[in-house]
Motif scaffolding. Structure first.
Motif, PDB file in Angstrom:
ATOM      1  N   LEU A 146       0.873  -1.337   0.022  1.00 44.55           N
ATOM      2  CA  LEU A 146       0.113   0.093  -0.041  1.00 44.55           C
ATOM      3  C   LEU A 146       0.885   1.209   0.025  1.00 44.55           C
ATOM      4  O   LEU A 146       0.584   2.188  -0.530  1.00 44.55           O
ATOM      5  CB  LEU A 146      -0.955   0.049   1.187  1.00 44.55           C
ATOM      6  N   LEU A 152       0.879   3.287  -3.147  1.00 50.28           N
ATOM      7  CA  LEU A 152      -0.311   3.638  -3.513  1.00 50.28           C
ATOM      8  C   LEU A 152      -0.742   4.735  -2.404  1.00 50.28           C
ATOM      9  O   LEU A 152      -2.000   5.113  -2.788  1.00 50.28           O
ATOM     10  CB  LEU A 152      -1.346   2.500  -3.687  1.00 50.28           C
ATOM     11  N   LYS A 153      -0.141   5.235  -1.681  1.00 53.47           N
ATOM     12  CA  LYS A 153      -0.703   6.219  -0.615  1.00 53.47           C
ATOM     13  C   LYS A 153      -1.372   7.237  -1.089  1.00 53.47           C
ATOM     14  O   LYS A 153      -2.466   7.531  -0.530  1.00 53.47           O
ATOM     15  CB  LYS A 153       0.399   6.587   0.305  1.00 53.47           C
ATOM     16  N   GLN A 212      -3.063   7.699  -3.686  1.00 51.97           N
ATOM     17  CA  GLN A 212      -4.403   7.259  -4.210  1.00 51.97           C
ATOM     18  C   GLN A 212      -5.451   6.677  -3.224  1.00 51.97           C
ATOM     19  O   GLN A 212      -6.606   6.625  -3.720  1.00 51.97           O
ATOM     20  CB  GLN A 212      -3.979   6.324  -5.414  1.00 51.97           C
ATOM     21  N   THR A 240     -10.638   3.169  -3.390  1.00 49.76           N
ATOM     22  CA  THR A 240      -9.496   2.344  -2.400  1.00 49.76           C
ATOM     23  C   THR A 240      -9.965   0.734  -2.742  1.00 49.76           C
ATOM     24  O   THR A 240      -8.936   0.301  -2.719  1.00 49.76           O
ATOM     25  CB  THR A 240      -9.866   2.715  -1.006  1.00 49.76           C
ATOM     26  N   LEU A 277      -8.269  -0.535  -5.737  1.00 52.59           N
ATOM     27  CA  LEU A 277      -6.795  -0.475  -5.581  1.00 52.59           C
ATOM     28  C   LEU A 277      -6.485  -1.908  -4.777  1.00 52.59           C
ATOM     29  O   LEU A 277      -5.210  -2.555  -5.012  1.00 52.59           O
ATOM     30  CB  LEU A 277      -6.404   0.693  -4.602  1.00 52.59           C
TER      31      LEU A 277
END
Ligand code: HAM
Length: 424
Positions: free
Chosen positions: A184, A187-188, A190, A214, A217
């Motif tokens: 994660l 991808l923080k 997003q 989220t 993702l």
């Protein structure tokens, strides 16, 4: 002067609804007795630390929803947002876990400062069960089978779906947490705001995010099941096999993580599609670490709680309440004419003395027979007893059915309890 109203999100439960509540509570308590459970009652207010240490500092409940206040001594107290922590505290405080097992249930109000909507309130009520001293998974399975039996009794079995998952042991969760973080972190930017915050504090809760982006993702995120130890897997498999053997349908939901931090291994939720967004009617799981975390000797534990308001909404919207629920009166006594009031009270008291289960409503406030009988009909009573000057003179009563065309009958006062015995 402005009228004072109830606090937002806190509901009065009016006489029209209390019979449904009693029906649900009585049906549950009767079932729990069949499973050998005992009742525990704990205070509504506890030390704030109890909930912080059990539910978890980084949970919605503790971060945003608790009703916390200082009492006159300056102690920080909180209206309980759930029952599990209080039951653990009470059991420890009174030595109930010392070389003993416990199977307990409780019912009562809980308080969470959430945004009120249908099925979600700030004061709501739970019926909960907690078992201590059993490693499972046999007891996990029995609790789930018990809830399924309750849905069957209530006529809800087709309306609710069981979702289960395993959160593994604390060690499994630690390795999974590291893998999830690794996935994660890049991808923080997003992630939704809440999930960004949780990245550092409680990343597992991100799996539970309601945010669609989220969730998209997360499609390729590491899967918790790949991090379960052999022991955790065996626990879960055995639970699934028992549910299969008992023909309890379930879905495995790998995203089910629950909103309270104390869970491990088995977690489950019963959900319905009939209530809109607030569809979880019963939820729980295993919390083997909590007793020790709160200062006791390690003790395995498992339990669940159901939301009474949600179950009542479901029963009412599906018309599943038995006809007898809501009928509070068997006999309505009407009396008119000089001296009849005293005799009517005598008759009412004689009936109540003869049978503790008979429900007699005595008319008060006078009026004609016609207007009194209208009230009798409205009360839902099955029979009216009519007392006039004639009945008073020879100590008789007239029995009239309010729900059938049966002819009315005048009988001696002494014969009445026997006659009603056969009718009610
Ligand atoms: P929970 O999931 O927070 O778990 O709540 C259990 C149930 O209480 C929910 O599934 C829902 O039916 C009802 N509920 C929760 N919040 C509200 C609300 N604001 N308004 C109406 N109903 C609500 C617990 O509380 C755990 N203590 C369950 C447990 C017991 N786990 C192990 N033992």
């Amino acid at each position: 002067m402005a009228r004072i109203q109830a606090v937002r999100g806190m509901n009065d439960i009016l006489p029209a609804d209390t019979p449904a509540w009693r029906y649900l509570e009585d049906t549950s308590k009767q079932l729990f007795a069949q499973y050998g459970l005992e009742e525990i009652r704990t205070p509504i207010v506890e030390s704030t630390d109890l909930f912080k240490r059990s539910i978890g500092e980084v949970t919605d409940i503790v971060e945003k929803e608790m009703y916390t206040f200082e009492d006159r001594n300056g102690d920080s107290l909180t209206l309980r947002p759930e029952g599990t922590a209080s039951v653990v505290r009470a059991c420890e405080e009174h030595g109930l876990l010392y070389n003993q097992t416990q199977r307990l249930f409780y019912t009562g109000p809980m308080f969470r400062h959430e945004r009120p909507q249908k099925g979600r309130y700030r004061q709501f009520h739970q019926i909960g069960v907690e078992c201590f001293g059993f490693n499972g998974p046999d007891v996990d399975a029995e609790l789930i089978v018990m809830t399924y039996r309750l849905w069957q009794r209530l006529g809800l079995a087709d309306q609710v779906r069981l979702q289960i998952n395993s959160l593994g042991t604390a060690a499994c969760r630690d390795t999974f947490r590291s893998a999830l973080l690794e996935f994660l972190r890049p991808l923080k930017d997003q992630l939704d705001e809440d999930s960004q915050r949780r990245l550092d504090t409680n990343p597992l809760r991100i799996l539970d995010s309601k945010n669609p982006h989220t969730q998209s993702l997360l499609a390729d995120a590491p899967r918790f099941e790949d991090f379960l130890s052999e022991e955790s897997k065996a626990h879960f498999d055995s639970l699934c096999r028992t549910l299969d053997a008992q023909a309890v349908p379930y879905e495995i939901n790998p995203r089910l993580v629950r909103g309270l931090d104390y869970y491990c291994l088995t977690v489950f939720e019963w959900v319905t599609d009939a209530l809109g967004a607030q569809g979880t009617v019963c939820a729980g799981g295993r919390y083997d670490g909590l007793v020790e975390q709160l200062g006791g000797k390690a003790c395995p534990a498992v339990g669940f709680a159901m939301g009474i308001e949600r179950l009542i909404l479901l029963l009412q919207s599906l018309n599943l309440l038995p006809e007898t629920v809501g009928n509070n009166v068997d006999i309505y006594i009407v009396a008119a004419g000089a001296g009849t009031e005293g005799y009517a009270l005598e008759v009412a008291e004689a009936l109540r003395a003869a049978s503790p289960s008979i429900r007699v409503r005595l008319h008060h406030g006078g009026g004609s027979f016609k207007s009194q009988l209208k009230k009798a009909d409205k009360s839902g009573a099955v029979h009216a007893l009519i007392i006039g000057e004639g009945e008073l003179a020879d100590r008789r009563v007239t029995l009239k059915s309010l729900r059938s065309d049966a002819a009315q009958e005048t009988l001696a006062f002494e014969a009445l309890p026997g006659k009603l015995n056969g009718l009610i």
